[in-house]
Write a protein that holds these residues in place. Structure first.
Motif, mmCIF file in Angstrom:
data_model
loop_
_atom_site.group_PDB
_atom_site.id
_atom_site.type_symbol
_atom_site.label_atom_id
_atom_site.label_comp_id
_atom_site.label_asym_id
_atom_site.label_seq_id
_atom_site.Cartn_x
_atom_site.Cartn_y
_atom_site.Cartn_z
ATOM 1 N N SER A 209 0.841 -1.195 0.000
ATOM 2 C CA SER A 209 0.000 0.000 0.000
ATOM 3 C C SER A 209 0.879 1.249 0.000
ATOM 4 O O SER A 209 1.860 1.326 0.735
ATOM 5 C CB SER A 209 -0.899 -0.011 1.240
ATOM 6 O OG SER A 209 -1.825 1.022 1.149
ATOM 7 N N GLY A 210 0.526 2.202 -0.864
ATOM 8 C CA GLY A 210 1.310 3.442 -0.938
ATOM 9 C C GLY A 210 2.508 3.342 -1.864
ATOM 10 O O GLY A 210 3.301 4.282 -1.962
ATOM 11 N N LYS B 9 0.752 2.388 -7.073
ATOM 12 C CA LYS B 9 0.000 1.666 -8.110
ATOM 13 C C LYS B 9 -1.092 2.551 -8.728
ATOM 14 O O LYS B 9 -1.185 2.689 -9.952
ATOM 15 C CB LYS B 9 -0.645 0.404 -7.509
ATOM 16 C CG LYS B 9 0.336 -0.557 -6.878
ATOM 17 C CD LYS B 9 -0.336 -1.815 -6.352
ATOM 18 C CE LYS B 9 -1.273 -1.586 -5.178
ATOM 19 N NZ LYS B 9 -0.571 -1.137 -3.938
ATOM 20 N N THR B 10 -1.894 3.117 -7.847
ATOM 21 C CA THR B 10 -2.990 3.957 -8.332
ATOM 22 C C THR B 10 -2.429 5.170 -9.088
ATOM 23 O O THR B 10 -2.927 5.529 -10.162
ATOM 24 C CB THR B 10 -3.880 4.417 -7.162
ATOM 25 O OG1 THR B 10 -4.428 3.262 -6.536
ATOM 26 C CG2 THR B 10 -4.990 5.333 -7.621
ATOM 27 N N THR B 11 -1.398 5.748 -8.527
ATOM 28 C CA THR B 11 -0.776 6.898 -9.178
ATOM 29 C C THR B 11 -0.309 6.536 -10.586
ATOM 30 O O THR B 11 -0.538 7.289 -11.546
ATOM 31 C CB THR B 11 0.418 7.394 -8.340
ATOM 32 O OG1 THR B 11 -0.029 7.627 -7.004
ATOM 33 C CG2 THR B 11 1.008 8.660 -8.919
ATOM 34 N N HIS C 134 -4.035 -6.356 -4.790
ATOM 35 C CA HIS C 134 -3.394 -6.927 -3.604
ATOM 36 C C HIS C 134 -3.720 -8.409 -3.546
ATOM 37 O O HIS C 134 -3.269 -9.112 -2.657
ATOM 38 C CB HIS C 134 -3.966 -6.288 -2.335
ATOM 39 C CG HIS C 134 -3.458 -4.916 -2.072
ATOM 40 N ND1 HIS C 134 -2.176 -4.677 -1.664
ATOM 41 C CD2 HIS C 134 -4.052 -3.705 -2.167
ATOM 42 C CE1 HIS C 134 -2.022 -3.371 -1.511
ATOM 43 N NE2 HIS C 134 -3.145 -2.767 -1.819
HETATM 44 N N1 LIG Z 1 -3.347 13.546 -4.152
HETATM 45 C C1 LIG Z 1 -2.379 13.162 -3.337
HETATM 46 N N2 LIG Z 1 -1.832 14.041 -2.506
HETATM 47 C C2 LIG Z 1 -0.821 13.692 -1.683
HETATM 48 N N3 LIG Z 1 -0.320 12.474 -1.629
HETATM 49 C C3 LIG Z 1 -0.820 11.522 -2.430
HETATM 50 C C4 LIG Z 1 -1.900 11.828 -3.331
HETATM 51 N N4 LIG Z 1 -2.192 10.691 -3.998
HETATM 52 C C5 LIG Z 1 -1.366 9.747 -3.543
HETATM 53 N N5 LIG Z 1 -0.547 10.236 -2.616
HETATM 54 C C6 LIG Z 1 0.513 9.504 -1.937
HETATM 55 O O1 LIG Z 1 1.319 8.900 -2.929
HETATM 56 C C7 LIG Z 1 1.751 7.616 -2.522
HETATM 57 C C8 LIG Z 1 1.274 6.601 -3.554
HETATM 58 O O2 LIG Z 1 -0.094 6.495 -3.487
HETATM 59 P P1 LIG Z 1 -0.982 5.495 -4.351
HETATM 60 O O3 LIG Z 1 -2.396 5.782 -4.101
HETATM 61 O O4 LIG Z 1 -0.517 5.581 -5.758
HETATM 62 O O5 LIG Z 1 -0.569 4.108 -3.723
HETATM 63 P P2 LIG Z 1 -1.187 2.662 -4.006
HETATM 64 O O6 LIG Z 1 -0.052 1.788 -4.369
HETATM 65 O O7 LIG Z 1 -2.299 2.753 -4.979
HETATM 66 O O8 LIG Z 1 -1.712 2.259 -2.589
HETATM 67 P P3 LIG Z 1 -2.958 1.327 -2.200
HETATM 68 O O9 LIG Z 1 -2.513 -0.063 -2.385
HETATM 69 O O10 LIG Z 1 -3.238 1.658 -0.786
HETATM 70 O O11 LIG Z 1 -4.087 1.718 -3.107
HETATM 71 C C9 LIG Z 1 1.149 7.396 -1.149
HETATM 72 O O12 LIG Z 1 2.144 7.716 -0.189
HETATM 73 C C10 LIG Z 1 -0.004 8.395 -1.096
HETATM 74 O O13 LIG Z 1 -0.187 8.783 0.235
#
Ligand SMILES: Nc1ncnc2c1ncn2[C@@H]1O[C@H](COP(=O)(O)OP(=O)(O)OP(=O)(O)O)[C@@H](O)[C@H]1O
Ligand SMILES: [Mg+2]
Lengths: 233, 409
Positions: free
Chosen positions: A48-49, A52-54, A208
């Motif tokens: 998590s974090g 991936k989503t980004t 996940h």
């Molecule tokens: N709009 C935003 N503003 C500030 N920080 C952000 C923003 N979007 C994402 N982050 C941060 O960027 C990092 C990557 O986030 P992301 O959502 O891409 O992770 P993820 O791999 O999708 O996690 P998860 O498995 O929980 O969905 C994290 O530390 C998150 O807190």
């Protein structure tokens, strides 16, 4: 038999994303170089974090990278204007989100045909394609129902139908099974895998779910905004 | 595409019924108030015009040019026979009557009072003024007794006279300037809410007045009633020029009572102010309602944007919703306004005895419904609602889909 020509659907070049979290910079992506070819069935995994989503948001043009470049179907996303980008997403990317994909006040048919409406597809063609697509995802006679009258798994199937109905280059799914029980999730995954085999459409999803990872053809692991491992089975 | 926008808008405003009802009640009350306010103003104006023109002034008057300024007894209408003959032929003139005016003194055995002595032709006067309707005792010149005099109840009180009592009237004659006196018997007493008419006027037969003033067959005023009130307000018609010859002047009631048109202009103005204030309140209500529903549906908007809706398309969704809200409110408001106005149009609103700009209201005010109230006003409400929707629409248009979807968790 005709050989399917593999092309690069997505190419990313040192993609960086720095978020501003109340004044503190957060490096969500730290230079990602990836190439995704047509017909792939790729899972992006990682804690998590890890970004991936980004990553999915950036390769779909929903979000812009702080640095680096993204090519989608040969076009550089950052060079496109607002409406051009909207139309590009409409025609080239199918989206499946974790949940609440559907507009609750629209019927299943209206939800699925929405993108075709945006693209100006004639009415009868729209209807035929909706019905055919719903059948493909294993749903029958639900066109007139509202999303709330469907189960979670059915709703995700409708979301897949919507994502695929206009035959985009790629389907992006951010944790599509996360809100489903494992049996339903497995069924959904199996279906996506089948559609990938049958249509050759490119699927990229974050997950996940070990079961999802299991069925992926390629597994990309992100860690701290970087590609950690990249294995093709 | 429009069909889906309409469906989206309509179903979304039905989604939170309570909020929609509250918002549209606010808008519809605004519209209803506007409709009623307008209907009331029209009713009041009609009432004032009617009071002013029906009670004594008429729709138009002809005098010698100098008469209104000088009030000289010698300033009689020129070429009276020709004017009279022409008026009789006018298609737009329904009635006209001749009058003489002079100041004078009336004295009873008990008291005396300064008055305007008016010589009238009873047979036509009754169509031009409401003195005959206002008679509370006696009659308005029935037989042919030339010593009949009709006075107001207040004057009767001052003079301490009753029906049948004698009074002596003194006037100054035209050419010689001599005093002339004659006796009369009170044959009618009227009551008018207007104090000046009730205590300061006395009516006698035209012939008698002419004889007292030594002006032959001449008169000071011809009061005219047209077939329509509007004709009297239209300065373009040839009537005014035709009768403003030979040193005479033909004036419409709007010139005789210049305060009245001013009141109307003022009430128009206050209507706009009222409208703007109402719409101001309503606009904030709409913006608030739209934003509340927008924030609840952030994720949905994010999805719509992500799957390829252009930013203008996003704005359009909100504008259609504002439009749907407007239509519901307009229907509600129009019904409310119609019912409210219709009730008061039948019952009437009691403003009698109140003086407005020199005219004393004699009758109930009856609000008047017009087509405009149900076309122009609803259209204005619709346009204002759409304008109010512009801000939330702009907000949705510039929203990033990622933010929209993130913020909703
Ligand atoms: N709009 C935003 N503003 C500030 N920080 C952000 C923003 N979007 C994402 N982050 C941060 O960027 C990092 C990557 O986030 P992301 O959502 O891409 O992770 P993820 O791999 O999708 O996690 P998860 O498995 O929980 O969905 C994290 O530390 C998150 O807190
Ligand atoms: Mg994520």
């Amino acid at each position: 038999m005709e050989q399917i020509q593999k092309t690069d659907v997505i190419v990313t070049e040192s993609v960086m994303k720095v978020y501003d979290a109340d004044g503190i910079p957060v490096n969500a992506l730290n230079g990602v170089d990836l190439t995704i070819q047509s017909g792939e069935f790729t899972a992006i995994v990682g804690p998590s974090g890890s970004g991936k989503t980004t990553f999915l948001n950036i390769i779909s043009g929903l979000d812009a990278p702080t640095e680096g470049k993204v090519w989608l179907s040969g076009k550089v996303l950052s060079e496109m204007g607002g409406n051009e980008l909207s139309d590009f997403r409409r025609d080239n990317i199918g989206f499946i989100f974790q949940a609440y994909n559907l507009i609750p006040v629209l019927t299943v048919e209206e939800n699925v045909e929405y993108i075709m409406l945006l693209a100006g597809v004639p009415k009868t063609e729209r209807h035929d394609r909706v019905v055919a697509m719903l059948e493909t995802v294993g749903l029958k006679d639900v066109e007139d129902r509202l999303p709330t009258q469907l189960s979670g798994g059915q709703q995700q199937r409708v979301a897949i139908a919507r994502a695929m109905v206009s035959e985009p280059a790629i389907i992006l799914a951010d944790e599509p099974t996360a809100n489903l029980d494992s049996k339903t999730g497995a069924d959904l995954l199996e279906m996506m895998r089948r559609l990938n085999d049958e249509t050759g459409m490119t699927f990229i999803f974050s997950t996940h779910d070990p079961m999802v990872m299991e069925s992926a053809k390629r597994l990309i692991t992100l860690r701290d905004g970087k590609v950690d491992t990249d294995e093709t089975k | 595409m429009f069909l889906i926008l309409i469906k989206l808008a309509w179903r979304n405003i039905l989604r939170n019924k309570r909020r929609t009802i509250i918002a549209s009640i606010a808008i519809s009350i605004g519209l209803a108030a506007l409709i009623f306010g307008d209907a009331f103003m029209i009713g009041m104006m009609d009432n004032l015009i009617k009071t002013a023109t029906d009670s004594f002034i008429g729709d138009a008057q002809i005098h010698r040019q100098e008469f209104r300024d000088t009030r000289e007894v010698s300033m009689t209408i020129q070429e009276l026979d020709e004017v009279g003959a022409n008026l009789a032929k006018e298609a737009n003139v329904r009635y006209f009557t001749r009058r003489t005016f002079s100041t004078g003194m009336i004295a009873s055995s008990a008291n005396r009072s300064a008055i305007n002595l008016i010589g009238v032709q009873p047979s036509t006067e009754k169509f031009l003024s409401q003195i005959d309707d206002a008679i509370t005792e006696g009659v308005f010149f029935q037989k042919t007794n030339e010593h009949d005099i009709v006075i107001g109840s207040k004057l009767a009180e001052i003079l301490e006279v009753e029906l049948g009592d004698k009074a002596v009237v003194t006037v100054v004659q035209a050419k010689s300037g001599d005093y002339f006196q004659d006796w009369f018997r009170v044959s009618g007493i009227y009551y008018f809410a207007d104090a000046a008419m009730n205590s300061g006027m006395a009516f006698v037969r035209l012939k008698k007045a002419q004889q007292m003033l030594a002006i032959g067959n001449n008169v000071h005023e011809i009061a005219i009633k047209f077939t329509s009130t509007e004709y009297g307000q239209d300065k373009q018609v040839p009537f005014w020029e035709t009768y403003s010859q030979h040193g005479n002047e033909a004036l419409s009631w709007t010139e005789i009572l210049p305060q009245l048109p001013k009141v109307f202009a003022m009430s128009e103005y206050s209507k706009y102010i009222m409208g703007i204030v109402l719409f101001g309140v309503v606009i904030f209500g709409i913006i608030n309602t739209l934003f509340m529903s927008l924030y609840e549906r952030m994720f949905e908007f994010g999805v719509l944007r992500a799957v390829g809706t252009r930013s203008f398309g996003m704005a359009r969704i909100i504008l259609f919703e504002a439009g749907a809200l407007a239509i519901v409110s307009i229907i509600l408001g129009a019904i409310l306004g119609f019912v409210l106005t219709t009730i008061f149009a039948n019952v009437g609103i009691d403003y009698t005895g109140n003086e407005m700009m020199g005219v004393t209201v004699q009758e109930f005010i009856y609000p008047v419904l017009t087509i405009e109230q149900f076309t122009v006003y609803p259209l204005a409400v619709f346009i204002f609602t759409i304008i109010a929707g512009l801000y939330p629409a702009w907000h949705v248009a510039k929203m990033s889909p990622v933010d929209a979807m993130r913020r909703s968790f």
